[in-house]
Design an enzyme around this catalytic site. Structure first.
Site, short mmCIF file in Angstrom:
data_model
loop_
_atom_site.label_atom_id
_atom_site.label_comp_id
_atom_site.label_asym_id
_atom_site.label_seq_id
_atom_site.Cartn_x
_atom_site.Cartn_y
_atom_site.Cartn_z
N CYS A 149 53.11 10.48 -11.26
CA CYS A 149 53.52 9.23 -11.21
C CYS A 149 53.42 8.15 -12.52
O CYS A 149 52.24 7.84 -12.81
CB CYS A 149 52.88 8.58 -10.07
SG CYS A 149 52.91 6.57 -9.71
N CYS A 152 52.39 4.80 -12.02
CA CYS A 152 50.70 4.51 -11.67
C CYS A 152 50.16 4.78 -13.08
O CYS A 152 48.86 4.05 -13.58
CB CYS A 152 50.35 5.59 -10.84
SG CYS A 152 51.44 5.86 -9.30
N ASP A 153 50.54 5.73 -13.89
CA ASP A 153 49.41 6.23 -14.85
C ASP A 153 50.11 6.00 -16.41
O ASP A 153 49.37 6.21 -17.35
CB ASP A 153 49.22 7.83 -14.65
CG ASP A 153 48.50 8.29 -13.49
OD1 ASP A 153 47.77 7.34 -12.99
OD2 ASP A 153 48.87 9.37 -13.09
#
Ligand code: NDP
Length: 327
Positions: A149, A152-153
């Site tokens: 992701c 997200c990261d």
């Protein structure tokens, strides 16, 4: 709120639950918090080992885009907070897998690994699983520069000003690669064919972006490194040539598999297997059954959007219970 003793008493007389929630990610727990505060005494099935309760955030390192945590928070810690809040307001969290559902019966019937349950409403929050390739070295470097992701990261300090790589050729790969160009010095998209699957508008945007280079007809064979990932080993699908590419991070964007096996043939699913919900609601094709989070969302897939639909599912369920006078 129903006490544990009363709950056992009610079970002996086989009274149906008002709401059962399957899934323990942000969507499931948000539904549990709202349902508990509405005095619906929700039962939340969080799964059992070897499955890790808590959903996809349990394999994420730092979460910097969940509102309310300006310093960021680790994925597992955030899920601990969700779980604590569900419990605090009276949700019963049960560490069992739901093995069978009969959505055609009223009340709905569920069979878990230990018991059978009846419920007037069911909230499905079983999520989706990001696909991975499990290439050589992946187990070693997962969360050490590898993730499924980018949104997200990708903004984490470890990825700043690095050469990053995204595997995939769909809208997610293009969107995530474009997102990563904000932090990275360069982003490779590695696609197994010579044409992107992504929509034309998105594909053109990637092709025109000076920071993005698309490596066509290539597949990932192996990842190598030291403490963190350093090298992707790619194979040319046409010539068979194998080469090393230096990278500081790698993101899979090869699609998700919604966790809907349990509901096949009983609920309307789209062609990929996501649960179809009615617009602006969490209503499914079966009365009294609601779906929230990634199991019904192939587009946004964020913890905060999952939590938002979890809230909606609890409100939809409560409304149904009230309208049908099931309380
Ligand atoms: P897709 O299924 O559309 O694309 C997956 C990509 O990964 C494909 O290019 C596929 O290759 C590739 N792939 C799959 N398995 C492998 C493998 N084992 N090895 C190498 N490559 C692999 O998934 P997405 O997540 O991109 O999109 C899902 C849905 O969400 C789509 O409907 C998409 O349009 C939508 N979406 C929309 C967005 C937006 O509008 N902003 C943003 C993100 C997603 P191949 O092409 O060869 O099959």
């Amino acid at each position: 709120m129903v006490s544990e003793q009363n709950r056992i008493f009610l079970k002996e007389f086989k009274l149906a639950e008002k709401v059962v929630i399957i899934g323990s990610g942000p969507a499931g727990h948000t539904a549990a918090i709202y349902a508990a505060r509405a005095e619906m005494s929700p039962l939340l099935f969080e799964g059992e080992p070897p499955n890790l309760p808590g959903g996809q955030l349990m394999t994420t390192t730092d979460v910097e885009n969940y509102p309310g945590f300006p310093e960021g928070i680790s994925g597992p810690e955030l899920m601990d907070h969700f779980r604590d809040q569900s419990k605090k307001y009276g949700a019963s969290i049960i560490t069992e897998n739901v093995l069978e559902v009969d959505l055609s019966s009223k009340p709905i019937r569920l069979k878990t690994s230990k018991k059978e349950i009846e419920t007037h409403t069911l909230i499905i929050a079983t999520g989706a699983t990001a696909r991975r390739m499990f290439v050589k070295g992946e187990d070693e470097f997962w969360t050490k520069g590898m993730s499924a992701c980018a949104v997200c990261d990708g903004g984490l300090p470890v990825f700043r000003n690095k050469i990053l790589m995204v595997i995939g050729g769909g809208d997610s790969a293009v969107e995530e690669a474009t997102f990563l160009t904000k932090f990275a010095s360069k982003v490779y998209i590695v696609h197994r064919r010579d044409k992107l699957r992504a929509s034309k508008v998105m594909a053109d945007r990637a092709i025109k972006n000076e920071k993005i280079e698309i490596l066509w007809n290539s597949t990932l064979e192996e990842v190598k490194g030291g403490d963190l990932i350093e090298t992707a080993v790619l194979k040319d699908t046409v010539s068979g040539e194998v080469r090393d590419v230096a990278i500081g991070g790698l993101f899979y964007a090869i699609g998700h598999t919604p966790n809907t096996e349990l509901f096949k043939g009983q609920l309307e699913l789209d062609k990929v297997g996501y649960i179809v919900t009615q617009a602006k609601s969490t209503l499914t094709s079966v009365e009294g059954v609601y779906a929230c989070g990634d199991v019904q969302d192939s587009i946004y897939r964020q913890a905060i959007s999952a939590a938002g639909t979890g809230c909606m599912a609890a409100l939809d369920s409560e409304r149904y219970i009230t309208e049908k006078e099931l309380d």
